[in-house]
Design an enzyme around this catalytic site. Structure first.
Site, PDB file in Angstrom:
ATOM      1  N   CYS A 247     -35.117  35.776 -95.623  1.00  0.00           N
ATOM      2  CA  CYS A 247     -35.496  35.025 -96.817  1.00  0.00           C
ATOM      3  C   CYS A 247     -35.311  33.553 -96.473  1.00  0.00           C
ATOM      4  O   CYS A 247     -35.042  33.201 -95.344  1.00  0.00           O
ATOM      5  CB  CYS A 247     -34.660  35.455 -98.013  1.00  0.00           C
ATOM      6  SG  CYS A 247     -32.966  35.013 -97.794  1.00  0.00           S
TER       7      CYS A 247
ATOM      8  N   LYS B  50     -24.179  38.373-111.441  1.00  0.00           N
ATOM      9  CA  LYS B  50     -25.293  39.071-110.768  1.00  0.00           C
ATOM     10  C   LYS B  50     -24.773  39.815-109.553  1.00  0.00           C
ATOM     11  O   LYS B  50     -25.085  40.985-109.342  1.00  0.00           O
ATOM     12  CB  LYS B  50     -26.339  38.043-110.327  1.00  0.00           C
ATOM     13  CG  LYS B  50     -27.338  38.557-109.288  1.00  0.00           C
ATOM     14  CD  LYS B  50     -28.397  37.556-108.926  1.00  0.00           C
ATOM     15  CE  LYS B  50     -28.047  36.685-107.777  1.00  0.00           C
ATOM     16  NZ  LYS B  50     -28.140  37.294-106.437  1.00  0.00           N
ATOM     17  N   ASN B  51     -23.928  39.119-108.751  1.00  0.00           N
ATOM     18  CA  ASN B  51     -23.526  39.692-107.456  1.00  0.00           C
ATOM     19  C   ASN B  51     -22.409  40.719-107.570  1.00  0.00           C
ATOM     20  O   ASN B  51     -21.933  41.233-106.555  1.00  0.00           O
ATOM     21  CB  ASN B  51     -23.158  38.574-106.471  1.00  0.00           C
ATOM     22  CG  ASN B  51     -24.407  37.798-106.065  1.00  0.00           C
ATOM     23  OD1 ASN B  51     -25.528  38.228-106.342  1.00  0.00           O
ATOM     24  ND2 ASN B  51     -24.223  36.642-105.474  1.00  0.00           N
TER      25      ASN B  51
ATOM     26  N   VAL C  76     -21.996  29.650 -93.556  1.00  0.00           N
ATOM     27  CA  VAL C  76     -22.270  31.058 -93.847  1.00  0.00           C
ATOM     28  C   VAL C  76     -23.689  31.464 -93.474  1.00  0.00           C
ATOM     29  O   VAL C  76     -23.914  32.498 -92.858  1.00  0.00           O
ATOM     30  CB  VAL C  76     -21.978  31.365 -95.339  1.00  0.00           C
ATOM     31  CG1 VAL C  76     -22.323  32.811 -95.674  1.00  0.00           C
ATOM     32  CG2 VAL C  76     -20.517  31.080 -95.644  1.00  0.00           C
TER      33      VAL C  76
ATOM     34  N   ASP D  31     -23.107  29.702-102.162  1.00  0.00           N
ATOM     35  CA  ASP D  31     -24.076  29.776-103.266  1.00  0.00           C
ATOM     36  C   ASP D  31     -23.992  28.574-104.192  1.00  0.00           C
ATOM     37  O   ASP D  31     -24.801  28.459-105.114  1.00  0.00           O
ATOM     38  CB  ASP D  31     -23.865  31.057-104.090  1.00  0.00           C
ATOM     39  CG  ASP D  31     -24.314  32.260-103.313  1.00  0.00           C
ATOM     40  OD1 ASP D  31     -24.004  33.383-103.747  1.00  0.00           O
ATOM     41  OD2 ASP D  31     -24.945  32.091-102.270  1.00  0.00           O
TER      42      ASP D  31
ATOM     43  N   ARG E 114     -30.461  37.211 -92.352  1.00  0.00           N
ATOM     44  CA  ARG E 114     -29.871  38.227 -93.240  1.00  0.00           C
ATOM     45  C   ARG E 114     -29.883  39.614 -92.585  1.00  0.00           C
ATOM     46  O   ARG E 114     -30.422  40.562 -93.108  1.00  0.00           O
ATOM     47  CB  ARG E 114     -30.616  38.273 -94.581  1.00  0.00           C
ATOM     48  CG  ARG E 114     -30.871  36.958 -95.255  1.00  0.00           C
ATOM     49  CD  ARG E 114     -29.634  36.275 -95.788  1.00  0.00           C
ATOM     50  NE  ARG E 114     -28.951  36.984 -96.834  1.00  0.00           N
ATOM     51  CZ  ARG E 114     -29.229  36.875 -98.122  1.00  0.00           C
ATOM     52  NH1 ARG E 114     -30.206  36.107 -98.502  1.00  0.00           N
ATOM     53  NH2 ARG E 114     -28.535  37.550 -99.024  1.00  0.00           N
TER      54      ARG E 114
ATOM     55  N   ARG F 138     -33.267  42.003-101.467  1.00  0.00           N
ATOM     56  CA  ARG F 138     -32.600  42.600-100.297  1.00  0.00           C
ATOM     57  C   ARG F 138     -31.350  43.368-100.704  1.00  0.00           C
ATOM     58  O   ARG F 138     -30.914  44.264 -99.995  1.00  0.00           O
ATOM     59  CB  ARG F 138     -32.268  41.552 -99.251  1.00  0.00           C
ATOM     60  CG  ARG F 138     -31.397  40.435 -99.758  1.00  0.00           C
ATOM     61  CD  ARG F 138     -30.938  39.536 -98.608  1.00  0.00           C
ATOM     62  NE  ARG F 138     -29.738  40.075 -97.979  1.00  0.00           N
ATOM     63  CZ  ARG F 138     -29.710  40.739 -96.833  1.00  0.00           C
ATOM     64  NH1 ARG F 138     -30.818  40.984 -96.211  1.00  0.00           N
ATOM     65  NH2 ARG F 138     -28.586  41.184 -96.343  1.00  0.00           N
TER      66      ARG F 138
ATOM     67  N   ARG G  50     -34.556  35.038-111.065  1.00  0.00           N
ATOM     68  CA  ARG G  50     -33.947  36.210-110.421  1.00  0.00           C
ATOM     69  C   ARG G  50     -32.440  36.213-110.646  1.00  0.00           C
ATOM     70  O   ARG G  50     -31.816  37.265-110.654  1.00  0.00           O
ATOM     71  CB  ARG G  50     -34.220  36.190-108.910  1.00  0.00           C
ATOM     72  CG  ARG G  50     -35.614  36.579-108.507  1.00  0.00           C
ATOM     73  CD  ARG G  50     -35.707  36.701-107.009  1.00  0.00           C
ATOM     74  NE  ARG G  50     -34.602  37.503-106.489  1.00  0.00           N
ATOM     75  CZ  ARG G  50     -34.256  37.544-105.205  1.00  0.00           C
ATOM     76  NH1 ARG G  50     -34.935  36.839-104.315  1.00  0.00           N
ATOM     77  NH2 ARG G  50     -33.246  38.278-104.795  1.00  0.00           N
TER      78      ARG G  50
HETATM   79  C1  EPZ Z   1     -24.054  38.101-100.712  1.00  0.00           C
HETATM   80  O1  EPZ Z   1     -25.114  38.256 -99.778  1.00  0.00           O
HETATM   81  C2  EPZ Z   1     -24.663  37.428-101.931  1.00  0.00           C
HETATM   82  N1  EPZ Z   1     -25.711  38.271-102.480  1.00  0.00           N
HETATM   83  C3  EPZ Z   1     -25.248  36.071-101.542  1.00  0.00           C
HETATM   84  O2  EPZ Z   1     -25.713  35.451-102.748  1.00  0.00           O
HETATM   85  C4  EPZ Z   1     -24.139  35.222-100.947  1.00  0.00           C
HETATM   86  O3  EPZ Z   1     -24.694  33.993-100.513  1.00  0.00           O
HETATM   87  C5  EPZ Z   1     -23.495  35.946 -99.762  1.00  0.00           C
HETATM   88  O4  EPZ Z   1     -23.023  37.245-100.194  1.00  0.00           O
HETATM   89  C6  EPZ Z   1     -22.323  35.183 -99.177  1.00  0.00           C
HETATM   90  O5  EPZ Z   1     -21.376  34.959-100.169  1.00  0.00           O
HETATM   91  C7  EPZ Z   1     -25.353  39.355-103.229  1.00  0.00           C
HETATM   92  O6  EPZ Z   1     -24.186  39.627-103.445  1.00  0.00           O
HETATM   93  C8  EPZ Z   1     -26.486  40.169-103.794  1.00  0.00           C
HETATM   94  P1  EPZ Z   1     -23.159  38.418 -96.285  1.00  0.00           P
HETATM   95  P2  EPZ Z   1     -24.889  39.148 -98.439  1.00  0.00           P
HETATM   96  O7  EPZ Z   1     -23.413  39.797 -95.817  1.00  0.00           O
HETATM   97  O8  EPZ Z   1     -24.024  40.304 -98.769  1.00  0.00           O
HETATM   98  C9  EPZ Z   1     -24.503  37.552 -91.826  1.00  0.00           C
HETATM   99  C10 EPZ Z   1     -27.294  34.528-104.220  1.00  0.00           C
HETATM  100  O9  EPZ Z   1     -27.934  33.461-104.287  1.00  0.00           O
HETATM  101  N2  EPZ Z   1     -24.557  39.016 -91.703  1.00  0.00           N
HETATM  102  O10 EPZ Z   1     -21.765  37.994 -96.625  1.00  0.00           O
HETATM  103  O11 EPZ Z   1     -26.207  39.375 -97.829  1.00  0.00           O
HETATM  104  C11 EPZ Z   1     -25.645  37.039 -92.702  1.00  0.00           C
HETATM  105  O12 EPZ Z   1     -26.810  36.868 -91.914  1.00  0.00           O
HETATM  106  C12 EPZ Z   1     -27.132  35.224-102.885  1.00  0.00           C
HETATM  107  O13 EPZ Z   1     -26.770  35.099-105.214  1.00  0.00           O
HETATM  108  C13 EPZ Z   1     -24.805  39.575 -90.456  1.00  0.00           C
HETATM  109  O14 EPZ Z   1     -24.981  38.864 -89.468  1.00  0.00           O
HETATM  110  O15 EPZ Z   1     -24.066  38.092 -97.554  1.00  0.00           O
HETATM  111  C14 EPZ Z   1     -25.114  35.749 -93.211  1.00  0.00           C
HETATM  112  O16 EPZ Z   1     -25.307  34.724 -92.259  1.00  0.00           O
HETATM  113  C15 EPZ Z   1     -27.705  34.416-101.736  1.00  0.00           C
HETATM  114  N3  EPZ Z   1     -24.888  40.919 -90.346  1.00  0.00           N
HETATM  115  C16 EPZ Z   1     -23.612  36.015 -93.357  1.00  0.00           C
HETATM  116  O17 EPZ Z   1     -23.333  37.174 -92.559  1.00  0.00           O
HETATM  117  C17 EPZ Z   1     -24.713  41.757 -91.419  1.00  0.00           C
HETATM  118  O18 EPZ Z   1     -24.778  43.001 -91.249  1.00  0.00           O
HETATM  119  C18 EPZ Z   1     -23.170  36.278 -94.789  1.00  0.00           C
HETATM  120  O19 EPZ Z   1     -23.828  37.426 -95.207  1.00  0.00           O
HETATM  121  C19 EPZ Z   1     -24.460  41.169 -92.674  1.00  0.00           C
HETATM  122  C20 EPZ Z   1     -24.376  39.800 -92.793  1.00  0.00           C
END
Ligand code: EPZ
Length: 423
Positions: free
Chosen positions: A116, A22-23, A326, A304, A121, A92, A396
């Site tokens: 969420c 998915k990701n 994370v 995850d 996020r 998102r 989802r």
């Molecule tokens: C991706 O989300 C995945 N989703 C998430 O999977 C996964 O948990 C996450 O990466 C971490 O591996 C998809 O790929 C669609 P991040 P993403 O940006 O890109 C903070 C699932 O169940 N952050 O690495 O949103 C954020 O708040 C989902 O499949 C900022 O502060 O993750 C979080 O605490 C859930 N500012 C941390 O970084 C930003 O601009 C990780 O977020 C961006 C992120």
């Protein structure tokens, strides 16, 4: 508003075909906006989030058609570059059209993604990185207005190796004038899959999968055919479910190199792990042993799979400590686990899990995709019939989840409930 009725006690056994990731698929779909013409993605999971991304692309003027496990995206023409709130609030990851739109048409209007159930996020790292390349942003009425007459290569150092920020910046940098260096980049396999897809389209990228990605911008991209990598989180979910039921499962098509730390943690808990031609075999005879684990960006233990691992350790021999680094609130589902008799205490980023002999069935809810999978795993190991409500979260992110579980011997039945009349 479906719920899943799970009768605990069956040991999972047999083989399960792992679907496309998915990701990765969601980002490849967004990246197809870069290339005028028909992109074909194979091994795309038939899940709600991919259908939602298809709707976002159609809203942007692309033509999207599905055939079995493939999706064809014709991005010959792009209309008004706007991703509306009703789509972004559903998923998102819609924010990932930002980079490709800035690269293709120089502007974008994307509804701000909400938070969420697992945390705020924010997208500040996405915005700051794109600003470094010359994009200008305004925030109006819940919308992100972005424009970039010309994207220029830049040195971008991420405060945190954010997956989404790395991807949005990468999908813009491939079309920027000059060279972009992304430092402290995310290293997930999905980033590598996206980079190889972009290179097939004509991009020039080095270092994907390491902390430093170097991109030389090019002027145009051609549509390609690409097969999505297998879903390591789905594979890890079924590996953990096998252990939670004291069973043994073969994960067909899973890539062991994407699951190293997960498999070694399960082995530490007493599982037998064997990589074969058919896939990865994971099984356990007796009760799992308690293990400590810490979630970190890849190649660390994936956040995850944190809820699923907690569900397994709830009935392990001994006390485990889980640390979630994370997301700031990814323990929300623990209250649901406690309803089933789990002995878990959370303190900030840590959770102390005292293994109990068996969990008891209880009515519980899926709070998000992975928490829903975790509650199903807990139910598979529990005494009695558990109801897991709000299965739309699981739908989802998991293709044919209960059908795959049933094929492994689980006693599961989906009940379609009438949607509540809006009050
Ligand atoms: C991706 O989300 C995945 N989703 C998430 O999977 C996964 O948990 C996450 O990466 C971490 O591996 C998809 O790929 C669609 P991040 P993403 O940006 O890109 C903070 C699932 O169940 N952050 O690495 O949103 C954020 O708040 C989902 O499949 C900022 O502060 O993750 C979080 O605490 C859930 N500012 C941390 O970084 C930003 O601009 C990780 O977020 C961006 C992120």
């Amino acid at each position: 508003m479906d719920r899943l009725l799970v009768t605990g006690g069956a040991r999972l056994s047999g083989a399960v075909r792992i679907s496309g990731a998915k990701n990765s698929a969601l980002k490849l779909m967004a990246a197809s906006l870069l290339a005028p013409g028909r992109t074909v993605l194979e091994n795309v999971p038939r899940i709600q989030d991919c259908r939602t991304m298809g709707e976002v692309l159609e809203h942007l003027g692309a033509e999207v058609s599905w055939a079995g496990g493939s999706v064809t995206i014709d991005a010959e023409r792009i209309g008004p570059p706007e991703a509306p709130y009703e789509l972004v609030r559903r998923m998102r990851a819609s924010i990932l059209v930002l980079g490709p739109l800035l690269a293709r048409v120089g502007r974008a209007r994307v509804a701000m993604p909400g938070g969420c159930n697992i945390g705020s996020r924010s997208i500040d790292l996405h915005v700051r990185g794109l600003e470094r390349m010359g994009a200008r942003f305004a925030f109006e009425h819940g919308f992100l207005e972005a424009e970039a007459r010309e994207l220029r290569g830049a040195l971008i150092t991420l405060d945190f190796p954010s997956v989404g920020a790395t991807e949005n910046i990468l999908m813009a940098a491939v079309a920027a004038r000059g060279t972009t260096v992304i430092e402290n980049a995310a290293r997930e396999p999905e980033i590598v899959d996206l980079a190889s897809f972009l290179v097939e389209m004509g991009a020039r990228i080095g270092g994907a999968g390491t902390t430093t990605i170097v991109v030389d911008g090019v002027d145009s991209f051609r549509p390609v055919r690409h097969r999505v990598i297998p879903d390591r989180i789905e594979a890890g979910t079924f590996a953990i479910a096998a252990c939670a039921t004291r069973g043994s499962v073969v994960l067909e098509g899973a890539r062991p190199d994407h699951l190293e730390l997960v498999l070694s943690k399960l082995a530490e808990a007493g599982a037998d792990v064997l990589v074969t031609e058919a896939g990865i075999s994971v099984g356990i005879e007796g009760r799992p042993r308690a293990v400590d684990f810490v979630t970190l960006p890849y190649p660390g233990f994936p956040t995850d799979l944190q809820p699923q691992m907690m569900a397994l350790l709830a009935t392990a021999e001994g006390t485990s400590i889980a640390t979630e680094n994370v997301f700031e609130s990814r323990f929300m589902f623990v209250d649901e686990l406690r309803r089933m008799g789990a002995d878990v205490r959370t303190e900030g980023h840590h959770a102390v899990i005292r293994g109990v002999e068996r969990l008891q069935a209880a009515p519980v809810r899926a709070l998000d995709i992975r928490a829903g999978a975790a509650m199903t795993i807990a139910a598979l190991a529990a005494e009695g019939v558990t109801e897991v409500a709000d299965m739309y979260h699981v739908d989802r992110g998991y293709e044919d989840f209960e059908l795959k579980l049933a094929a492994l011997g689980a006693e599961v039945r989906r009940e379609r409930l009438p949607s509540p009349v809006p009050s």
